[in-house]
Enzyme design. Structure first.
Site, PDB file in Angstrom:
ATOM      1  N   GLU A   9      16.270 -18.067  47.749  1.00 34.33           N
ATOM      2  CA  GLU A   9      17.673 -18.117  46.859  1.00 34.33           C
ATOM      3  C   GLU A   9      18.194 -16.796  48.440  1.00 34.33           C
ATOM      4  O   GLU A   9      19.460 -16.561  47.234  1.00 34.33           O
ATOM      5  CB  GLU A   9      17.464 -17.052  45.900  1.00 34.33           C
ATOM      6  CG  GLU A   9      16.050 -18.254  44.351  1.00 34.33           C
ATOM      7  CD  GLU A   9      17.621 -18.896  44.261  1.00 34.33           C
ATOM      8  OE1 GLU A   9      18.819 -18.021  43.281  1.00 34.33           O
ATOM      9  OE2 GLU A   9      17.449 -19.631  43.986  1.00 34.33           O
TER      10      GLU A   9
ATOM     11  N   SER B 224     -10.285 -21.189 -16.135  1.00 37.88           N
ATOM     12  CA  SER B 224     -11.541 -20.628 -16.516  1.00 37.88           C
ATOM     13  C   SER B 224     -12.083 -19.935 -15.731  1.00 37.88           C
ATOM     14  O   SER B 224     -12.524 -18.596 -15.693  1.00 37.88           O
ATOM     15  CB  SER B 224     -12.477 -22.176 -16.806  1.00 37.88           C
ATOM     16  OG  SER B 224     -12.682 -22.357 -18.380  1.00 37.88           O
TER      17      SER B 224
END
Length: 836
Positions: free
Chosen positions: A90, A490
């Site tokens: 770069e 229940s």
């Protein structure tokens, strides 16, 4: 010479005019753009967008949310070899220039003039930092001039190391990865510090074209770019010839790695995400919040496995559903490929399979499948006499016929067909299937249609230890733990019985289990409730009625207590009053509640009678580790309510008791007291009855855990549409629900005891592993006396069938059992005293 002098002068002044004009132009541009330049000092305090991360209580990553995956690094944490690779590709003059590369800019300008197209921007890393942090990506001369001026300004404000640090943390590198650490995790599943030279060069080459030339989207182009970076490093003598040769020959090993989750808890993660967005809005995704939950890693993993195992078993028991979707099979035309002719059988004279193209499409199909935990997707490649070859994870695997024998065809929820005789009865080439890893090889599977949930809470403060809202979040995002209102059947009875024990009933109270018809305006029509067995058992002790789950007894005791009084008693346990039916249907669990609400109610039973609130988020930290929120849940403190001696002035006030709790539990944060909503003696009686559900009743499967501190209750609703088990030890409460999202029967043989309870046992076996038994303490004011089991009255001296029962001191029966005259056989008869 004298004749040419005027021309030289003209040329000289022309050049000078150009330079002067250029200088004036540059000055004008500077004067125009300078006021618009941002303050580069802001870069020193810039907040990089980082995702929201969710962790378990022990710091294991559950999930992350956010468009950008990022893990910022300091300059000191960047591998030196990566810095070399990046600069080589770069900006090799980065440490020498002052923000701009004049040669690079001149070269870019010349190319633009010569070709009319922009081939390279001549940008330095500093210029890219300026663009990434402050500027748009538009390609205009004004933006380029601003970028140059800003780069010069940045170089004056920051060191080279600071600039490089900003660059490597901000740069986009494809696949939602921002910064080099995120890219290393995305492409290699490792930290940047763990990568070799070839891999570092691959990452360093990505900034040029991160989307089009990353190693996942375009491996060939990414390889070329990687080798270019390596060649530049060799040219600049950053690596040796041997290092270059070795790295350049290395294969491309990159592949996509999603967020590395250490704990699979997608429903937990989604609950946290919603809470964080509610607190912080969209910034929750970008400011790098770290959320630590109360979830226990081992218990969560056990809950995942237990629920999926239970649902897969239920699904196998009810048959294999056909047909299955097919994957494409591409073919080759033999006329265009005459060389294939000798290799084809008669049946294949016209066509043969183009396997490279077919497998590429199959790979794409399999990658798109959502994660399903214990089962994984596959495609049938060929069917043989004793099994099938399947394609999965870029390879072939063998699915034996023994792993398909369970797959009797589904007829309906109560009927399945005959066992398959051969693999071809079930499978064909190209069929998309699911498989499960078995002890003896692969097992054919399918995604269950029935759903379920499991939630586990710490009863002393309501901390969520594990939560699974369904078979798979990828299959259905509906979180049944907190969103599914279902009738508990229940499993709700313990709260009715608790209200009864708090209002004069005892475990020895006799209730007549006999047919009853109610005509109640609030129930709209005549109601003839029945027991699940369809039988009636006559006079029954309250304890027996609970562990046998007799519906008619529950209705009779609720009628005597009164529905409104029962609702007033039950609501503080953690049930929204609006959900509780103030009529007799409440006795049978007809009030729809979520599994979380039911588990919260059971926390009261497990913790000694205190109301707690479930909570999931323990603390929230910002990206710098600063604590933004710490949970302060209502917490049980039994010591805080013990009787105190001394004068009224010497006794502790309520606020002082809270301070005492603070010192006991967390000296830095005051924790509010959990209020008592159930008398300790009522609580003890209820616990002793619920332990009998495990010891003698519908919860017997829990005996497999070989613990004496377990209690709970099964639940099954009308037509077996819902199956439940909610149970606990003093240290952990867990509720399991199984059913269909659109309520329908689970089948005539599906009950809480054989559908939900096995999942609970599987989970609790792991969750309580290593946790010592914690017996429930008997409080003062509770006595144990011998009673007659048929009448609930005091036993007579020497009575052979007498049993012991617990009572509150004031509720001990005052009369012994009545002895009736002898019958014809000479035996005495005991006369039960029926309440009604």
């Amino acid at each position: 010479m004298t004749k040419s002098h005027p021309l030289l002068q003209l040329f000289f002044w022309l050049v000078m005019s150009i330079f002067a004009g250029s200088g004036m132009l540059m000055m004008a541009i500077y004067l125009y753009l300078a006021p618009t330049l941002p303050d580069t000092e802001e870069l020193k305090d810039v907040e990089l967008q980082t995702p929201l991360r969710v962790y378990s209580a022990d710091g294991k990553l559950i999930s992350e949310f956010g468009e950008k995956r990022r893990t910022p690094l300091t300059y000191a944490e960047i591998p030196p070899q990566f810095i070399n690779a990046l600069l080589a590709s770069e900006d090799d003059g980065f440490f020498e220039h002052h923000g701009i590369d004049l040669k690079g800019l001149a070269r870019a300008a010349f190319e633009l003039i010569r070709t009319g197209r922009k081939k390279s921007g001549g940008s330095t890393i500093t210029m890219q930092v300026a663009k990434n942090y402050y500027l748009s990506s538009e390609k205009t001369f004004a933006r380029k001039f601003t970028e140059i001026l800003l780069a010069l300004k940045i170089e004056q404000s920051l060191s080279k190391q600071d600039i490089l640090e900003l660059y490597i943390n901000k740069i986009y590198l494809g696949k939602r990865a921002y910064g080099i650490e995120a890219a290393a995790q995305v492409y290699y599943g490792k930290s940047i510090k763990e990568l070799n030279l070839a891999q570092l060069a691959m990452i360093a080459g990505l900034p040029q074209a991160p989307s089009a030339a990353n190693p996942v989207n375009n491996p060939r182009r990414a390889l070329d770019r990687r080798n270019y970076v390596l060649a530049r490093m060799r040219t600049l003598e950053m690596i040796s010839a041997e290092e270059f040769d070795q790295a350049a020959r290395a294969p491309v090993t990159a592949r996509y790695h999603g967020a590395t989750s250490e704990v699979v808890a997608p429903y937990v993660a989604e609950m946290v995400r919603r809470e964080m967005v509610e607190r912080y809005g969209d910034e929750a995704y970008t400011l790098g919040y770290n959320v630590y939950t109360t979830v226990d890693t081992n218990r969560q993993l056990a809950a995942n496995r237990a629920l999926q195992t239970g649902l897969l078993k239920y699904d196998r028991d009810h048959g294999y559903r056909l047909p299955k979707p097919m994957a494409p099979i591409n073919t080759l035309d033999v006329a265009e490929n005459p060389e294939l002719e000798p290799w084809l059988s008669k049946a294949d004279k016209a066509y043969d399979i183009d396997w490279p193209e077919t497998l590429e499409q199959w790979d794409s199909i399999l990658r798109d499948q959502d994660d399903m935990g214990l089962i994984s997707p596959a495609i049938v490649r060929s069917v043989e006499n004793d099994g099938a070859w399947i394609y999965q994870n870029n390879s072939e695997r063998w699915l034996p016929f023994s792993g398909m024998l369970w797959a009797k065809p589904y007829v309906n929820v109560n009927i399945i067909g005959s066992e398959p005789e051969k693999p071809a009865d079930l499978l064909s080439a190209g069929q998309r299937i699911w498989v499960e890893e078995g002890q003896d090889g692969l097992i054919l599977a399918q995604v269950p249609e029935a759903e379920g949930s499991i939630v586990s809470l710490r009863p002393n403060d309501g901390a969520i230890q594990a939560l699974v809202g369904g078979f798979s979040l990828g299959n259905n995002k509906f979180n049944r733990v907190i969103q599914a209102d279902r009738q508990p059947g229940s499993a709700f009875k313990p709260f009715i019985y608790s209200a009864a024990l708090a209002n004069g009933f005892t475990p020895a109270s006799i209730i007549n289990d006999a047919p009853v018809v109610f005509e109640d305006a609030s129930l709209e029509n005549t109601w003839r409730p029945q027991n699940n067995s369809g039988k009636f058992y006559g006079p029954t002790r309250l304890r027996q009625a609970l562990y046998k789950s007799q519906n008619l007894v529950s209705i009779r005791i609720l009628k005597q207590v009164g529905p409104s009084r029962a609702v007033n008693y039950i609501e503080p346990f953690g049930f929204p009053r609006s959900k509780l039916n103030a009529d007799l249907s409440l006795a049978l669990g007809a009030s729809a509640v979520t599994p979380m609400e039911l588990a919260t109610g059971y926390c009261v039973l497990a913790n000694g009678g205190y109301a707690v609130d479930p909570y999931l988020i323990s603390r929230i930290e910002d990206s710098n580790g600063n604590i933004l929120f710490t949970a302060t849940p209502r917490t049980v403190c039994r010591e805080c309510e013990k009787p105190q001696s001394g004068t009224a002035e010497e006794q502790l006030s309520a606020s002082e008791l809270e301070q005492q709790l603070q010192q006991q539990l967390n000296p830095e944060e005051a924790l509010p007291l959990a209020p008592r909503v159930m008398d300790e003696r009522t609580h003890f009686l209820m616990i002793s009855m619920l332990k009998d559900v495990v010891r003698l009743g519908t919860g017997k499967r829990a005996l497999a855990l070989n613990r004496d501190d377990l209690a709970g209750k099964t639940g099954t609703t009308n037509d077996q549409k819902d199956a439940w088990f909610s149970g606990f030890s003093p240290d952990l409460v867990t509720t399991v629900w199984i059913g269909f999202d659109q309520p329908k029967t689970l089948g005539r043989w599906a009950f809480g005891s054989n559908t939900a309870l096995p999942i609970w046992v599987d989970y609790m076996g792991s969750a309580l592993n290593g946790v010592p038994e914690h017996p429930f303490e008997q409080p003062e004011g509770i006595v144990s006396v011998r009673i007659d089991p048929e009448t609930g009255l005091l036993a007579t001296p020497g009575q052979s069938n007498a049993i012991f029962e617990y009572f509150k001191e004031e509720d001990v029966p005052s009369q012994p059992v009545k002895i009736a005259p002898t019958n014809g056989s000479g035996e005495t008869e005991l006369v039960p005293e029926q309440l009604f």
